[in-house]
Every structure is written in C-alpha cells, then in structure tokens.
Motif scaffolding. Structure first.
Motif, PDB file in Angstrom:
ATOM      1  N   GLY A  60      87.637 126.111  79.135  1.00  0.00           N
ATOM      2  CA  GLY A  60      88.704 125.530  79.942  1.00  0.00           C
ATOM      3  C   GLY A  60      89.303 124.266  79.371  1.00  0.00           C
ATOM      4  N   ILE A  61      89.226 124.098  78.067  1.00  0.00           N
ATOM      5  CA  ILE A  61      89.768 122.900  77.419  1.00  0.00           C
ATOM      6  C   ILE A  61      91.094 123.258  76.776  1.00  0.00           C
ATOM      7  CG2 ILE A  61      89.377 121.105  75.686  1.00  0.00           C
ATOM      8  CD1 ILE A  61      86.356 121.832  75.903  1.00  0.00           C
ATOM      9  N   ASP A  69      91.605 119.980  83.974  1.00  0.00           N
ATOM     10  CA  ASP A  69      90.737 120.402  82.884  1.00  0.00           C
ATOM     11  C   ASP A  69      90.819 119.397  81.745  1.00  0.00           C
ATOM     12  OD1 ASP A  69      89.924 122.716  84.166  1.00  0.00           O
ATOM     13  OD2 ASP A  69      91.521 123.931  83.290  1.00  0.00           O
ATOM     14  N   ASP A 113      89.162 113.522  79.536  1.00  0.00           N
ATOM     15  CA  ASP A 113      88.622 114.170  80.726  1.00  0.00           C
ATOM     16  C   ASP A 113      89.350 113.537  81.897  1.00  0.00           C
ATOM     17  OD1 ASP A 113      87.176 115.454  82.654  1.00  0.00           O
ATOM     18  OD2 ASP A 113      85.334 114.321  82.339  1.00  0.00           O
TER      19      ASP A 113
END
Length: 138
Positions: free
Chosen positions: A15-16, A37, A32
């Motif tokens: 999910g990056i 995400d 972050d």
C-alpha cells in the motif's frame, strides 16, 4: 523482473505509493501521513542508474518495514539508529551475506569487483561490508 521492479511491486503490495518528483538536495524520502497510505518519493534528477534507484527505494522501504520514520520530536537524537536500521534492511534485501560471501570466494576483493559480480553499486557493497563486519560475519 529487475530489482527496481521487484521493489516497486513490494511497495505496491504494502500500500505504498511511489512518486518521482523534483526534490532539492535529497534523492529519496518516505512519508507516513498517518491518515493516508505511506508514500515514497524518488528524485527525478540526480539518480544515475536503475541500480542506484533500486538502492534508494530499498532504503526507503527499510524505513517502512522497520518503522523508523522521522515523525517525533525525538527523532533528531535517534537519526543514526533509524538510518542504520533502514540500511540493514536494504543490505539484507539487496546483498544478502551469502551473495557477498560467494563473490569473495570467487576472488572478488575490490568493491567494484564485488559490485559488478553482484549487480549493485559500490556504495551498497561498502555499506554491506560495514554492516556484516559489525555483526561479526566478516
């Protein structure tokens, strides 16, 4: 699949998001954003090869997988520790000890020889040797 493609897939699987941006004075970073995400940004300039891009990507993924973000007021005191953890993850992912040992057994002794043998940069070789020496493996 190239190393960079593998790492981009690893990011996507976790999910990056990955962006190529014009970054001044830095080549890569991870953010972050808490409510969103995480995202990795790679500089659109200053990266000379896909090997270098892969190593930058692996380093930023190292921050993700070790949870070492610069997100607290105490991070300035722990920056060296955070970078070491990210670098250790990068080395294990891109130049495992068995691969380095194989290169050394095959008479590669200079950083450039090991880098060519292992298809990586000399910077990664230098970082790997430092980390494996600290662990007492070399």
């Amino acid at each position: 699949m190239t190393t960079l493609e593998y790492l981009l897939q690893k990011a996507a699987d976790n999910g990056i998001s990955v962006y190529e941006l014009s970054l001044e004075n830095i080549q890569s970073m991870i953010a972050d954003l808490k409510d969103m995400d995480p995202a990795i940004c790679l500089s659109s300039s200053g990266i000379s090869s896909s090997r270098e891009a892969a190593e930058l990507m692996a380093h930023e993924l190292g921050h993700f997988f070790t949870g070492t973000y610069y997100d607290s007021p105490y991070c300035a005191n722990n920056r060296g520790k955070m970078e070491h953890k990210a670098n250790t993850w990068m080395v294990k992912e891109l130049l495992p000890f068995a691969s380095l040992r194989e290169a050394l057994k095959d008479s590669c002794h200079e950083y450039w020889e090991i880098a060519e043998y292992c298809n990586c940069t000399e910077h990664l070789v230098e970082t790997a040797i430092q980390i494996y020496q600290q662990k007492g493996l070399l």
